[in-house]
Design a protein around this motif. Structure first.
Motif, mmCIF file in Angstrom:
data_model
loop_
_atom_site.group_PDB
_atom_site.id
_atom_site.type_symbol
_atom_site.label_atom_id
_atom_site.label_comp_id
_atom_site.label_asym_id
_atom_site.label_seq_id
_atom_site.Cartn_x
_atom_site.Cartn_y
_atom_site.Cartn_z
ATOM 1 N N LEU A 79 26.781 -2.864 20.383
ATOM 2 C CA LEU A 79 27.227 -2.616 19.012
ATOM 3 C C LEU A 79 26.075 -1.951 18.278
ATOM 4 N N VAL A 80 26.343 -0.806 17.658
ATOM 5 C CA VAL A 80 25.303 -0.056 16.944
ATOM 6 C C VAL A 80 25.566 -0.122 15.446
ATOM 7 N N LEU A 81 24.553 -0.529 14.697
ATOM 8 C CA LEU A 81 24.579 -0.445 13.242
ATOM 9 C C LEU A 81 23.296 0.219 12.771
ATOM 10 N N ASP A 82 23.363 0.904 11.641
ATOM 11 C CA ASP A 82 22.147 1.329 10.963
ATOM 12 C C ASP A 82 21.664 0.169 10.111
ATOM 13 N N GLY A 131 37.360 4.686 4.500
ATOM 14 C CA GLY A 131 37.746 4.116 5.785
ATOM 15 C C GLY A 131 37.397 5.012 6.940
ATOM 16 N N GLU A 132 36.176 5.549 6.916
ATOM 17 C CA GLU A 132 35.735 6.447 7.984
ATOM 18 C C GLU A 132 35.768 5.717 9.321
ATOM 19 N N ARG A 133 36.432 6.297 10.298
ATOM 20 C CA ARG A 133 36.577 5.659 11.604
ATOM 21 C C ARG A 133 35.440 6.128 12.508
ATOM 22 N N MET A 134 34.722 5.148 13.075
ATOM 23 C CA MET A 134 33.528 5.466 13.850
ATOM 24 C C MET A 134 33.477 4.618 15.111
ATOM 25 N N ALA A 135 33.147 5.257 16.226
ATOM 26 C CA ALA A 135 32.961 4.535 17.487
ATOM 27 C C ALA A 135 31.571 3.925 17.470
ATOM 28 N N ARG A 136 31.487 2.631 17.245
ATOM 29 C CA ARG A 136 30.194 1.954 17.144
ATOM 30 C C ARG A 136 30.028 0.840 18.183
ATOM 31 N N LEU A 137 31.068 0.522 18.899
ATOM 32 C CA LEU A 137 30.992 -0.464 19.973
ATOM 33 C C LEU A 137 31.318 0.268 21.267
ATOM 34 N N TYR A 138 30.420 0.205 22.257
ATOM 35 C CA TYR A 138 30.657 1.002 23.464
ATOM 36 C C TYR A 138 30.065 0.331 24.698
ATOM 37 N N ASP A 164 41.042 -3.089 13.764
ATOM 38 C CA ASP A 164 41.223 -3.165 12.313
ATOM 39 C C ASP A 164 40.120 -4.035 11.716
ATOM 40 N N VAL A 165 38.897 -3.537 11.824
ATOM 41 C CA VAL A 165 37.718 -4.247 11.332
ATOM 42 C C VAL A 165 36.836 -3.227 10.622
ATOM 43 N N ALA A 166 36.277 -3.624 9.485
ATOM 44 C CA ALA A 166 35.418 -2.721 8.719
ATOM 45 C C ALA A 166 34.017 -3.304 8.573
ATOM 46 N N PHE A 167 33.040 -2.419 8.513
ATOM 47 C CA PHE A 167 31.689 -2.823 8.151
ATOM 48 C C PHE A 167 31.279 -2.049 6.904
ATOM 49 N N GLU A 168 30.286 -2.563 6.201
ATOM 50 C CA GLU A 168 29.879 -2.001 4.913
ATOM 51 C C GLU A 168 28.660 -1.105 5.081
#
Length: 271
Positions: A79-82, A131-138, A164-168
């Motif tokens: 899982l990638v987050l900034d 609601g920008e959709r981003m591939a962050r789990l790979y 259907d999950v959002a991050f801030e």
């Protein structure tokens, strides 16, 4: 909250103000790795205090840095987050319920939504910030980041699962923060263009501004967010133009590449 066999990866440089919130918002990750490129604030100490293993790597460019970070993970699912991104408690719980099925399946990536706070409040209409959709789990055996210096993208073979999950996302805290980032990102993008020998095409700059502003304000609905939306549309269009005129300068005056590198380095914008 139970932990799951995945690694949270965060790349950082001077993120002492954000890193604790980011790491604490992912209690379900069995491993947390912070790849730091030489912070001179308390980023590393704070990250360690909040359960992360800190690895140092000199800056390689966004794509290469993320690919190197991937090699530091103990788990295949990542899982990638900034550092300025985080999960709210409800979304973290919801993701925890969905993850076992994802991790056991054959998907290459899972796509999440990103919500953005801008000028101190959530954007309501502007599509990339709502609601920008981003591939962050790979899965690292099925996906890889492009090697671009900036504006890197995740590329994969196989199926993408949509969750259907959002991050801030706490967007640049002030416009000066944004403008400094624009300088850095534009410089990196222009160096990519220079390596590829792209023609300058500076004559397109006025057309690019109009087209970019119209795209953000009308097609992406920034106009409906009022003055904040107009600011977003303008900064996006100005960035598109600045890249082109800066690239023209690089081609016209090659010495400006190293001159700019030196001044950006003094201000911590080139590492």
């Amino acid at each position: 909250m139970p932990t799951l066999p995945l690694t949270l990866l965060v790349i950082t440089h001077n993120e002492a103000a954000n890193i604790a919130r980011c790491l604490d918002s992912v209690p379900f990750a069995a491993e947390k790795v912070v790849l730091d490129s030489g912070s001179d604030d308390d980023t590393a100490a704070i990250a360690q205090a909040h359960g992360a293993r800190v690895v140092h790597q000199d800056w390689l460019g966004f794509g290469a840095q993320r690919n190197f970070a991937t090699t530091q993970a103990s788990h295949d699912w990542i899982l990638v987050l900034d550092a300025d991104e985080y999960f709210g408690p409800e979304d973290a719980m919801h993701l925890t319920r969905l993850l076992p099925g994802v991790l056991a399946g054959d998907a290459a990536v899972a796509v999440l939504r990103r919500r953005t706070l801008y000028m101190g409040a959530p954007m309501r209409w502007y599509r990339p910030m709502v609601g920008e959709r981003m591939a962050r789990l790979y899965h690292r055996g099925r996906a890889r980041w492009s090697d671009a210096r900036v504006h890197e993208s995740l590329r994969w073979d196989g199926r993408a699962e949509s969750l259907d999950v959002a991050f801030e996302h706490l967007h640049n805290p002030t416009l000066p923060h944004k403008q400094l980032k624009v300088l850095r990102y534009a410089e990196l993008k222009c160096r990519d263009w220079l390596e590829r020998g792209r023609p300058p095409r500076v004559w397109m700059a006025p057309l690019v501004y109009v087209a970019s502003f119209a795209k953000e304000a009308l097609l992406r609905l920034a106009l409906l967010d009022g003055w904040r939306g107009l600011v977003v549309a303008h900064t996006a269009a100005a960035y598109a133009v600045y890249k082109r005129i800066r690239y023209y300068e690089m081609v016209r005056n090659p010495e400006s590449v190293e001159q700019a590198r030196a001044v950006l380095l003094r201000h911590g914008l080139d590492r």
